[in-house]
Design a protein around this motif. Structure first.
Motif, PDB file in Angstrom:
ATOM      1  N   ILE A 132      11.957  -7.310  -3.314  1.00 52.08           N
ATOM      2  CA  ILE A 132      10.815  -7.575  -4.205  1.00 52.08           C
ATOM      3  C   ILE A 132      11.382  -8.146  -5.502  1.00 52.08           C
ATOM      4  O   ILE A 132      12.357  -7.607  -6.051  1.00 52.08           O
TER       5      ILE A 132
ATOM      6  N   GLN B 165       8.459 -10.523 -10.540  1.00 51.39           N
ATOM      7  CA  GLN B 165       7.074 -10.978 -10.602  1.00 51.39           C
ATOM      8  C   GLN B 165       6.203 -10.194  -9.607  1.00 51.39           C
ATOM      9  O   GLN B 165       5.105  -9.729  -9.932  1.00 51.39           O
ATOM     10  N   GLU B 166       6.730 -10.027  -8.407  1.00 45.47           N
ATOM     11  CA  GLU B 166       5.981  -9.281  -7.375  1.00 45.47           C
ATOM     12  C   GLU B 166       5.819  -7.821  -7.802  1.00 45.47           C
ATOM     13  O   GLU B 166       4.749  -7.232  -7.664  1.00 45.47           O
TER      14      GLU B 166
ATOM     15  N   GLN C 194       3.044  -7.383 -10.192  1.00 43.04           N
ATOM     16  CA  GLN C 194       1.701  -7.442  -9.580  1.00 43.04           C
ATOM     17  C   GLN C 194       1.305  -6.071  -9.026  1.00 43.04           C
ATOM     18  O   GLN C 194       0.191  -5.607  -9.226  1.00 43.04           O
TER      19      GLN C 194
ATOM     20  N   SER D 112       6.667 -10.905   2.999  1.00 35.19           N
ATOM     21  CA  SER D 112       7.085 -10.770   1.597  1.00 35.19           C
ATOM     22  C   SER D 112       6.065  -9.904   0.845  1.00 35.19           C
ATOM     23  O   SER D 112       4.918  -9.740   1.283  1.00 35.19           O
ATOM     24  N   TYR D 113       6.495  -9.393  -0.315  1.00 37.13           N
ATOM     25  CA  TYR D 113       5.588  -8.602  -1.143  1.00 37.13           C
ATOM     26  C   TYR D 113       4.469  -9.459  -1.723  1.00 37.13           C
ATOM     27  O   TYR D 113       3.355  -8.990  -1.937  1.00 37.13           O
ATOM     28  N   ALA D 114       4.769 -10.731  -1.946  1.00 43.53           N
ATOM     29  CA  ALA D 114       3.712 -11.628  -2.453  1.00 43.53           C
ATOM     30  C   ALA D 114       2.597 -11.752  -1.416  1.00 43.53           C
ATOM     31  O   ALA D 114       1.400 -11.694  -1.745  1.00 43.53           O
ATOM     32  N   ASP D 115       2.983 -11.889  -0.135  1.00 44.04           N
ATOM     33  CA  ASP D 115       1.976 -11.991   0.935  1.00 44.04           C
ATOM     34  C   ASP D 115       1.192 -10.681   1.063  1.00 44.04           C
ATOM     35  O   ASP D 115      -0.015 -10.673   1.284  1.00 44.04           O
TER      36      ASP D 115
ATOM     37  N   TYR E  59       0.627  -8.453  -1.279  1.00 39.35           N
ATOM     38  CA  TYR E  59      -0.264  -8.339  -2.437  1.00 39.35           C
ATOM     39  C   TYR E  59      -1.527  -9.180  -2.202  1.00 39.35           C
ATOM     40  O   TYR E  59      -2.652  -8.717  -2.393  1.00 39.35           O
ATOM     41  N   ARG E  60      -1.318 -10.412  -1.765  1.00 38.56           N
ATOM     42  CA  ARG E  60      -2.440 -11.324  -1.521  1.00 38.56           C
ATOM     43  C   ARG E  60      -3.387 -10.716  -0.480  1.00 38.56           C
ATOM     44  O   ARG E  60      -4.599 -10.724  -0.635  1.00 38.56           O
TER      45      ARG E  60
END
Ligand SMILES: C[S@@+](CC[C@H](N)C(=O)[O-])C[C@H]1O[C@@H](n2cnc3c(N)ncnc32)[C@H](O)[C@@H]1O
Length: 276
Positions: free
Chosen positions: A14, A17-18, A21, A57-60, A62-63
């Motif tokens: 992670i 930025q992630e 979030q 990924s953590y971005a995915d 989160y989304r």
């Protein structure tokens, strides 16, 4: 047997930025502030979940949560990230206090209501219930046990614990209110029916508008305020204290304080306050 290579856990990293979030999301939804040093805790608890979902990924992840792509995922995230450490008769002086309070003549004559507002897996509300059932000597009491984490609340409803967890339960309470497991349940105990009928378990998030719960004689909110930043702590105290009868008692953890928060609380002892 040695597991196949693909079964070894694959760590999903992670970045800052992630992490921010998730920090913001948890703060907004539960009031809990995860400091940056908790990054390993977050990945330690969530890596497996991402793999279960096949998210890379953590971005995915989160989304997917904010777009509500997976039903109930926000609650699952909350369940993964709360800290639920608890024990039967933890901070025992509070239970001595409750015992003394319930021995007062007015408590022996009327309905007594208690709210355990960060009940975790049930050890705290069942400890309270044992004292109420034993001391009041009438059955006219009610306990609401609530928490934001639905998983620990399910465990609390079941009320099934390893025998070692009951080590701090006074022996006569164990004998009277708990049933020792036999056969495949050897090494465990379950909370007996005598207490259960008077306890209502409910998922309540203390940072959201609270449901109608009626007025309480005592509110236990122990070892949860420490996770909230000052403004959220104040908001939580402001909302919960409205459910306390005048003259009622509000109990926080030994390492917590309400001093400097609300003016109508008079300290009775360092972590016990009376609403005046
Ligand atoms: C460390 S445990 C304390 C449990 C118990 N009160 C005790 O002292 O043993 C903190 C509990 O607070 C709950 N919690 C955290 N944020 C909450 C919120 N916004 N609303 C309700 N419960 C919350 C957690 O899920 C967790 O079960």
């Amino acid at each position: 047997m040695t597991p196949a290579i693909s079964e070894y856990p694959v760590s999903i990293a992670i970045d800052d930025q992630e992490f921010k979030q998730f920090q913001q999301l948890l703060l907004e939804k539960t009031g809990i502030f995860l400091s940056p040093v908790k990054k390993p805790l977050l990945t330690g608890r969530l890596n497996r979940r991402l793999r279960e979902l096949g998210v890379r990924s953590y971005a995915d992840y989160y989304r997917a949560i904010v777009l509500e792509e997976f039903p109930d995922e926000l609650q699952i995230l909350i369940n993964c990230l709360t800290t639920n450490e608890t024990a039967f008769f933890r901070e025992p002086r509070h239970f001595d206090f409750l015992r003394d309070l319930c021995g007062r003549p007015e408590f022996l004559k009327r309905m007594v209501r208690v709210w355990c507002a960060a009940a975790s897996s049930g050890e705290e509300p069942y400890s309270i219930a044992m004292v109420l059932a034993d001391t009041l000597r009438h059955d006219n009491w009610e306990l609401i046990a609530s928490d934001v984490n639905s998983e620990v609340l399910d465990q609390a409803r079941v009320g099934y614990y390893a025998l070692q967890r009951g080590a701090d339960i006074p022996k006569h309470y164990l004998q009277r209110y708990c049933l020792k497991g036999v056969g495949q349940h050897a090494g465990a105990f379950v909370i007996g029916p005598e207490l259960r009928g008077n306890i209502r378990f409910q998922r309540i998030n203390l940072v959201e508008p609270l449901p109608a719960l009626g007025q309480f004689d005592v509110i236990f909110l122990r070892n949860a305020l420490i996770y909230f930043p000052a403004d959220i702590k104040l908001h939580v105290i402001e909302q919960t204290r409205r459910f306390l009868k005048l003259g009622g008692h509000f109990i926080v953890g030994h390492s917590e304080t309400l001093l400097g928060t609300v003016s109508d609380f008079k300290p009775v002892s360092p972590s016990i306050y009376r609403r005046i």
